[in-house]
Scaffold this active site. Structure first.
Site, PDB file in Angstrom:
ATOM      1  N   HIS A  28      29.010-135.804 -67.617  1.00 36.36           N
ATOM      2  CA  HIS A  28      29.445-136.243 -66.167  1.00 36.36           C
ATOM      3  C   HIS A  28      28.176-136.173 -65.133  1.00 36.36           C
ATOM      4  CE1 HIS A  28      32.135-136.277 -62.865  1.00 36.36           C
ATOM      5  NE2 HIS A  28      31.484-135.281 -62.291  1.00 36.36           N
ATOM      6  N   ASP A  87      37.397-132.694 -66.267  1.00 31.08           N
ATOM      7  CA  ASP A  87      36.146-132.209 -66.339  1.00 31.08           C
ATOM      8  C   ASP A  87      36.007-130.517 -66.342  1.00 31.08           C
ATOM      9  OD1 ASP A  87      35.010-134.765 -66.013  1.00 31.08           O
ATOM     10  OD2 ASP A  87      35.120-134.609 -63.993  1.00 31.08           O
ATOM     11  N   GLU A 146      20.623-137.009 -67.605  1.00 31.02           N
ATOM     12  CA  GLU A 146      21.504-137.643 -68.710  1.00 31.02           C
ATOM     13  C   GLU A 146      20.525-138.156 -70.071  1.00 31.02           C
ATOM     14  OE1 GLU A 146      24.034-140.548 -67.372  1.00 31.02           O
ATOM     15  OE2 GLU A 146      25.149-139.075 -66.255  1.00 31.02           O
TER      16      GLU A 146
END
Ligand code: GAR
Length: 216
Positions: free
Chosen positions: A113, A154, A184
């Site tokens: 996320h 999440d 990421e």
């Protein structure tokens, strides 16, 4: 022979996170893992092309091709079962998984996320929106989180997080790119490697990384 961790990656879009895993495997900076399949809910996802270029079975299973959500989920589950994954990775997958599937693969589904959870997550925080919200709030740090998936959105155990700075002139696009490139790209391959190395453990509903025993 060394046991390979079998991974299925679920995608909806461009697949830059999938590519980071593929590159890590090709460059041998990510070892002991094999991506056995890639599934997208969107037949036009560029991520499927990335998988095919790497000779990985790539399938589109789209809710709109099924008479109901339930039948779609049944097909998804059956397809996953065929791949016999040790781990599922949601790499920009925009479909909420049904509770029975999450239970069946408890602590075996990872999600990435693009914020520092619990900030800017949950329903309504996906894609560009996350970065718009972070900029509107004036935060000075954002980043990415890799977490295990539970029944909420999440809310599952956090495995790794990495921060990046937010600058006064950032647009959502600039911040998104910085998070993808600086957070990421590092985080997801690292998380998968920790799992492949058997270094992740759970305690009191949280995930932790075991230190490698130091050699004397
Ligand atoms: C990534 O930034 C990922 O963190 C985000 O979607 C993007 C997918 O990009 N995921 C979410 O917002 C999940 N809530 P990619 O297809 O290029 O990997």
């Amino acid at each position: 022979m060394e046991k390979m961790l079998r991974i299925v990656v679920l995608v909806s879009g461009s697949g830059s996170n999938l590519q980071n895993l593929l590159d890590g495997i090709a460059e041998k900076t990510l070892t002991g893992v094999r991506i056995v399949g890639v599934i997208s809910n969107n037949a036009g996802a560029y991520a499927l092309e990335r998988a095919r270029k790497a000779d990985i079975p790539a399938l589109a299973i789209s809710p709109k091709d099924f008479p109901s959500r339930e039948v779609f989920y049944q097909r998804l589950e059956a397809t996953l079962e065929d791949f016999q994954p040790d781990l599922m990775v949601l790499a920009g997958f925009l479909v909420v998984l049904p509770e029975n599937l999450v239970k069946k693969y408890e602590n075996r589904i990872l999600n990435i996320h693009p914020s520092l959870i619990p900030a800017f997550c949950g329903s309504g925080n996906y894609g560009r929106k996350v970065h718009e919200n972070a900029i509107a709030r004036g935060v000075k740090l954002s980043g990415a989180t890799v977490h295990f998936v539970d029944a909420g959105t999440d809310t599952g155990p956090i495995l790794l997080q990495k921060s990046v700075p937010v600058f006064p002139d950032d647009t959502p696009e600039i911040l998104q790119k910085r998070i993808q490139q600086d957070a990421e790209a590092v985080l997801l391959p690292q998380a998968v490697q920790l799992i492949a190395d058997g270094r992740v453990f759970f305690r009191d509903g949280n995930a932790y990384v075991r230190e490698v025993p130091s050699r004397k």
